[in-house]
Design a protein around this motif. Structure first.
Motif, PDB file in Angstrom:
ATOM      1  N   PHE A  12       0.739  -1.310   0.132  1.00  0.00           N
ATOM      2  CA  PHE A  12      -0.004  -0.058  -0.097  1.00  0.00           C
ATOM      3  C   PHE A  12       0.905   1.175   0.028  1.00  0.00           C
ATOM      4  O   PHE A  12       1.863   1.185   0.534  1.00  0.00           O
ATOM      5  CB  PHE A  12      -0.953  -0.027   1.361  1.00  0.00           C
ATOM      6  CG  PHE A  12      -1.915  -1.017   1.440  1.00  0.00           C
ATOM      7  CD1 PHE A  12      -2.882  -1.155   0.539  1.00  0.00           C
ATOM      8  CD2 PHE A  12      -1.695  -2.027   2.302  1.00  0.00           C
ATOM      9  CE1 PHE A  12      -3.950  -2.250   0.505  1.00  0.00           C
ATOM     10  CE2 PHE A  12      -2.534  -2.950   2.267  1.00  0.00           C
ATOM     11  CZ  PHE A  12      -3.425  -3.280   1.460  1.00  0.00           C
ATOM     12  N   THR A  13       0.339   2.356  -0.586  1.00  0.00           N
ATOM     13  CA  THR A  13       1.218   3.484  -0.193  1.00  0.00           C
ATOM     14  C   THR A  13       0.846   4.158   0.846  1.00  0.00           C
ATOM     15  O   THR A  13       0.115   3.925   1.607  1.00  0.00           O
ATOM     16  CB  THR A  13       0.519   4.492  -1.488  1.00  0.00           C
ATOM     17  OG1 THR A  13      -0.683   4.767  -1.378  1.00  0.00           O
ATOM     18  CG2 THR A  13       0.861   3.923  -2.946  1.00  0.00           C
ATOM     19  N   LEU A  14       1.534   5.406   0.978  1.00  0.00           N
ATOM     20  CA  LEU A  14       1.733   6.029   2.354  1.00  0.00           C
ATOM     21  C   LEU A  14       0.234   6.560   2.578  1.00  0.00           C
ATOM     22  O   LEU A  14      -0.405   6.323   3.714  1.00  0.00           O
ATOM     23  CB  LEU A  14       2.857   6.915   2.614  1.00  0.00           C
ATOM     24  CG  LEU A  14       2.650   7.658   3.866  1.00  0.00           C
ATOM     25  CD1 LEU A  14       3.072   6.796   5.023  1.00  0.00           C
ATOM     26  CD2 LEU A  14       3.862   8.714   3.719  1.00  0.00           C
ATOM     27  N   VAL A  15      -0.486   7.167   1.689  1.00  0.00           N
ATOM     28  CA  VAL A  15      -1.527   7.629   1.765  1.00  0.00           C
ATOM     29  C   VAL A  15      -2.612   6.710   2.201  1.00  0.00           C
ATOM     30  O   VAL A  15      -3.420   7.017   2.922  1.00  0.00           O
ATOM     31  CB  VAL A  15      -1.879   8.458   0.215  1.00  0.00           C
ATOM     32  CG1 VAL A  15      -3.363   9.007   0.306  1.00  0.00           C
ATOM     33  CG2 VAL A  15      -0.970   9.379  -0.211  1.00  0.00           C
ATOM     34  N   VAL A  16      -2.636   5.474   1.191  1.00  0.00           N
ATOM     35  CA  VAL A  16      -3.807   4.424   1.734  1.00  0.00           C
ATOM     36  C   VAL A  16      -3.513   3.753   3.138  1.00  0.00           C
ATOM     37  O   VAL A  16      -4.555   3.838   3.937  1.00  0.00           O
ATOM     38  CB  VAL A  16      -3.474   3.378   0.756  1.00  0.00           C
ATOM     39  CG1 VAL A  16      -4.494   2.214   1.172  1.00  0.00           C
ATOM     40  CG2 VAL A  16      -3.839   3.940  -0.490  1.00  0.00           C
ATOM     41  N   LEU A  17      -2.259   3.774   3.682  1.00  0.00           N
ATOM     42  CA  LEU A  17      -2.068   3.406   4.919  1.00  0.00           C
ATOM     43  C   LEU A  17      -2.547   4.248   5.964  1.00  0.00           C
ATOM     44  O   LEU A  17      -3.060   4.158   6.929  1.00  0.00           O
ATOM     45  CB  LEU A  17      -0.649   3.114   5.192  1.00  0.00           C
ATOM     46  CG  LEU A  17      -0.125   1.970   4.562  1.00  0.00           C
ATOM     47  CD1 LEU A  17       1.491   1.746   4.896  1.00  0.00           C
ATOM     48  CD2 LEU A  17      -0.802   0.692   5.085  1.00  0.00           C
ATOM     49  N   VAL A  18      -2.392   5.527   5.621  1.00  0.00           N
ATOM     50  CA  VAL A  18      -2.941   7.023   6.571  1.00  0.00           C
ATOM     51  C   VAL A  18      -4.355   6.856   6.724  1.00  0.00           C
ATOM     52  O   VAL A  18      -4.802   6.982   7.606  1.00  0.00           O
ATOM     53  CB  VAL A  18      -2.378   8.300   6.128  1.00  0.00           C
ATOM     54  CG1 VAL A  18      -3.122   9.400   6.786  1.00  0.00           C
ATOM     55  CG2 VAL A  18      -0.724   8.141   6.115  1.00  0.00           C
ATOM     56  N   LEU A  19      -4.985   6.691   5.182  1.00  0.00           N
ATOM     57  CA  LEU A  19      -6.476   6.464   5.359  1.00  0.00           C
ATOM     58  C   LEU A  19      -7.100   5.302   6.183  1.00  0.00           C
ATOM     59  O   LEU A  19      -8.145   5.812   6.700  1.00  0.00           O
ATOM     60  CB  LEU A  19      -6.819   6.737   3.796  1.00  0.00           C
ATOM     61  CG  LEU A  19      -6.641   8.078   3.203  1.00  0.00           C
ATOM     62  CD1 LEU A  19      -6.957   7.804   1.614  1.00  0.00           C
ATOM     63  CD2 LEU A  19      -7.602   9.072   3.854  1.00  0.00           C
ATOM     64  N   VAL A  25      -9.209   4.058  13.445  1.00  0.00           N
ATOM     65  CA  VAL A  25      -9.353   4.955  14.678  1.00  0.00           C
ATOM     66  C   VAL A  25     -11.057   5.514  14.762  1.00  0.00           C
ATOM     67  O   VAL A  25     -11.485   5.466  15.691  1.00  0.00           O
ATOM     68  CB  VAL A  25      -8.361   5.894  14.960  1.00  0.00           C
ATOM     69  CG1 VAL A  25      -8.712   6.952  15.839  1.00  0.00           C
ATOM     70  CG2 VAL A  25      -6.865   5.486  15.050  1.00  0.00           C
ATOM     71  N   LEU A  26     -11.385   6.093  13.723  1.00  0.00           N
ATOM     72  CA  LEU A  26     -12.712   6.428  13.646  1.00  0.00           C
ATOM     73  C   LEU A  26     -13.758   5.304  13.974  1.00  0.00           C
ATOM     74  O   LEU A  26     -14.610   5.620  14.755  1.00  0.00           O
ATOM     75  CB  LEU A  26     -13.048   7.217  12.162  1.00  0.00           C
ATOM     76  CG  LEU A  26     -14.257   8.123  12.212  1.00  0.00           C
ATOM     77  CD1 LEU A  26     -13.580   9.341  12.883  1.00  0.00           C
ATOM     78  CD2 LEU A  26     -14.375   8.415  10.733  1.00  0.00           C
ATOM     79  N   ILE A  27     -13.781   4.108  13.492  1.00  0.00           N
ATOM     80  CA  ILE A  27     -14.445   3.176  13.932  1.00  0.00           C
ATOM     81  C   ILE A  27     -14.523   2.772  15.356  1.00  0.00           C
ATOM     82  O   ILE A  27     -15.545   2.616  15.862  1.00  0.00           O
ATOM     83  CB  ILE A  27     -14.557   1.854  12.732  1.00  0.00           C
ATOM     84  CG1 ILE A  27     -14.682   2.133  11.614  1.00  0.00           C
ATOM     85  CG2 ILE A  27     -15.028   0.474  13.429  1.00  0.00           C
ATOM     86  CD1 ILE A  27     -14.458   1.198  10.557  1.00  0.00           C
ATOM     87  N   ALA A  28     -13.340   2.643  15.895  1.00  0.00           N
ATOM     88  CA  ALA A  28     -13.163   2.432  17.244  1.00  0.00           C
ATOM     89  C   ALA A  28     -13.673   3.425  17.941  1.00  0.00           C
ATOM     90  O   ALA A  28     -14.221   2.844  18.923  1.00  0.00           O
ATOM     91  CB  ALA A  28     -11.536   1.957  17.566  1.00  0.00           C
ATOM     92  N   LEU A  29     -13.651   4.536  17.748  1.00  0.00           N
ATOM     93  CA  LEU A  29     -14.042   5.439  18.927  1.00  0.00           C
ATOM     94  C   LEU A  29     -15.606   5.652  18.409  1.00  0.00           C
ATOM     95  O   LEU A  29     -16.306   5.828  19.568  1.00  0.00           O
ATOM     96  CB  LEU A  29     -13.427   6.948  18.055  1.00  0.00           C
ATOM     97  CG  LEU A  29     -13.718   8.225  18.763  1.00  0.00           C
ATOM     98  CD1 LEU A  29     -13.269   8.227  20.112  1.00  0.00           C
ATOM     99  CD2 LEU A  29     -13.441   9.520  17.979  1.00  0.00           C
TER     100      LEU A  29
END
Length: 70
Positions: A12-19, A25-29
């Motif tokens: 995966f690219t860095l952008v995909v990993l960050v997304l 994190v959003l789902i866990a929150l």
């Protein structure tokens, strides 16, 4: 003889990993907050304290812990 070297190319690219990280994190929150509200509603509202609603409380607590541990 062939040497077996591991494939070190990133999948995966860095952008995909960050997304993906932000999404996880959003789902866990959302999971923790939503189930926390269910537990809070159960504790505050005495009308919810019926035998049949303890299953929902148990599920909310379990899901809260799963969301918290992610």
């Amino acid at each position: 003889m062939t040497s077996s070297t591991p494939n070190l190319e990133p999948k995966f690219t860095l952008v995909v990993l960050v997304l993906l990280a932000v999404l996880m994190v959003l789902i866990a929150l959302i999971t923790v907050l939503g189930n926390g509200l269910v537990v809070l509603a159960f504790l505050v509202n005495k009308d919810l304290r019926h035998r049949s609603n303890y299953l929902f409380l148990n599920l909310a607590i379990s899901d809260f812990l799963v969301g918290k541990l992610q």
